[in-house]
Design an enzyme around this catalytic site. Structure first.
Site, PDB file in Angstrom:
ATOM      1  N   SER A  43      -1.246   2.721  -4.226  1.00  0.00           N
ATOM      2  CA  SER A  43       0.003   2.683  -3.448  1.00  0.00           C
ATOM      3  C   SER A  43       0.703   4.032  -3.505  1.00  0.00           C
ATOM      4  CB  SER A  43       0.857   1.533  -3.980  1.00  0.00           C
ATOM      5  OG  SER A  43       1.731   1.058  -3.011  1.00  0.00           O
ATOM      6  N   ASP A  66      -3.084  -6.387   3.757  1.00  0.00           N
ATOM      7  CA  ASP A  66      -2.030  -5.588   3.106  1.00  0.00           C
ATOM      8  C   ASP A  66      -0.794  -5.514   4.001  1.00  0.00           C
ATOM      9  OD1 ASP A  66      -2.184  -2.574   1.113  1.00  0.00           O
ATOM     10  OD2 ASP A  66      -0.421  -3.602   1.908  1.00  0.00           O
ATOM     11  N   HIS A  98      -2.175  -6.241  -0.992  1.00  0.00           N
ATOM     12  CA  HIS A  98      -1.966  -4.846  -1.375  1.00  0.00           C
ATOM     13  C   HIS A  98      -2.600  -4.438  -2.704  1.00  0.00           C
ATOM     14  CE1 HIS A  98      -0.016  -0.984  -1.382  1.00  0.00           C
ATOM     15  NE2 HIS A  98       0.748  -1.262  -2.428  1.00  0.00           N
TER      16      HIS A  98
END
Ligand SMILES: O=C(c1ccc2nc(C3CCCCC3)oc2c1)N1CC(N2CCN(c3ncccn3)CC2)C1
Length: 302
Positions: free
Chosen positions: A122, A239, A269
């Site tokens: 991320s 996601d 995610h």
């Protein structure tokens, strides 16, 4: 021990003299963790965690990598976990990148000649990309788990971006929406563990922090055609936080000869914290990708 360190306490009130740590260029104490293999390490792997979480959440992944003779190390970014800094406040995204490169340099001095990999999730993926762009010859490979390459078009519409830029001047501490962690993993236990983890940030994302995220994605998008280092890119089609379109754009625009994009149908995610079947596949993909690229690529059975 410098007198300064003797008195310095972590945000949780623990003396840094009792915690593994490094001190960054701004004099901030960053909590560190490392996982050593039983025998001689064959590679160094730095793990860059994402926004609002902390490095301890990567213990399972790190322990798996040590079983393949890798030495894994990490730290809590400024303003996160057991590191100093106002919670989830950063004046310049490059501070995250600078601190990662400093930590890697420290470890390279203790383990000269070992190949260095960086793994990021991320926002940690964005940090990893920018670190590799800063030092393109320093990394044997980059592993990206649902990296933040573009801002989610729903949370960063042109109007919202305009409003965020305006508010960033007027009310930088105003908070944007919070991440609903049920959309981050389909594994309910992982969601409950995340929610119960006191070292995670619980507040909303400040406008000023969101602006730094946007600034990072802008830099990354501009850098894509100059990227030629080896990478493994992993993304779930489900996601809702970091759009898979960002990884598809990364794969399309980067010039790397050695590049892999693995797509996980329906996965959310946090792929490494997804349902067991996905998380196991992701762990295996990551370890195999690194092992195949180590000198004498075959695994030496320990
Ligand atoms: O680094 C991030 C991240 C990346 C991009 C983001 N964009 C926003 C938006 C928010 C709304 C306003 C506009 C910007 O927040 C972001 C966070 N991370 C790491 C990810 N976290 C999510 C929670 N986690 C989790 N949750 C449940 C189960 C397991 N892990 C850990 C990883 C998010």
């Amino acid at each position: 021990m410098p007198e300064e360190t003797a008195q310095r306490l972590s945000p949780q009130g623990v003396p840094y003299k009792d915690l593994p740590h490094i001190v960054n260029e701004d004099g901030q104490y960053l909590f560190c963790k490392s996982w050593e293999p039983k025998g001689q390490p064959r590679a160094l792997v730095f793990v860059a965690h994402g926004a609002g979480e902390h490095c301890g959440r990567y213990s399972n992944l790190a322990e798996m990598l040590t079983e393949h003779s890798m030495l894994v190390f990490t730290h809590d970014h400024v303003g996160h976990g057991q590191s100093e800094g106002e919670r989830m406040v950063i004046s310049d995204f490059h501070i995250f990148v600078r601190d990662v490169l400093q930590h890697i340099d420290i470890m390279k001095k203790s383990h000269p000649g070992l190949p260095v990999y960086i793994l990021g999730h991320s926002m940690g993926g964005a940090i990893s990309i920018l670190a590799a762009c800063d030092k393109p010859n320093d990394f044997a490979g980059v592993i990206l788990i649902a990296p933040m390459v573009i801002m989610n078009p729903e949370s960063a519409t042109p109007f919202k971006v305009f409003l965020a830029k305006l508010l960033n001047h007027l009310l930088p501490s105003l908070t944007l929406g919070q991440i609903d962690s049920k959309w981050v993993s389909r594994d309910q236990k992982e969601v409950e563990d995340y929610e119960a983890d006191e070292l995670n940030y619980r507040g909303g994302l400040r406008i000023s922090f969101g602006m730094q995220l946007m600034s990072a994605t802008t830099k990354i998008e501009k850098a894509l055609p100059d990227i030629s280092w080896p990478y493994l890119l992993l993304h779930g089609t489900g996601d809702k936080l970091c759009d898979i379109k960002g990884s598809q754009l990364f794969f399309e625009k980067s010039q790397s000869v050695d590049k892999t994009l693995k797509v996980y149908e329906g996965a959310y995610h946090a792929l490494h914290k997804e349902v067991q079947e996905v998380a196991n596949a992701v762990f295996k993909e990551i370890s195999s990708w690194i092992i195949q690229r180590l000198p004498q690529g075959e695994e030496v059975q320990s």
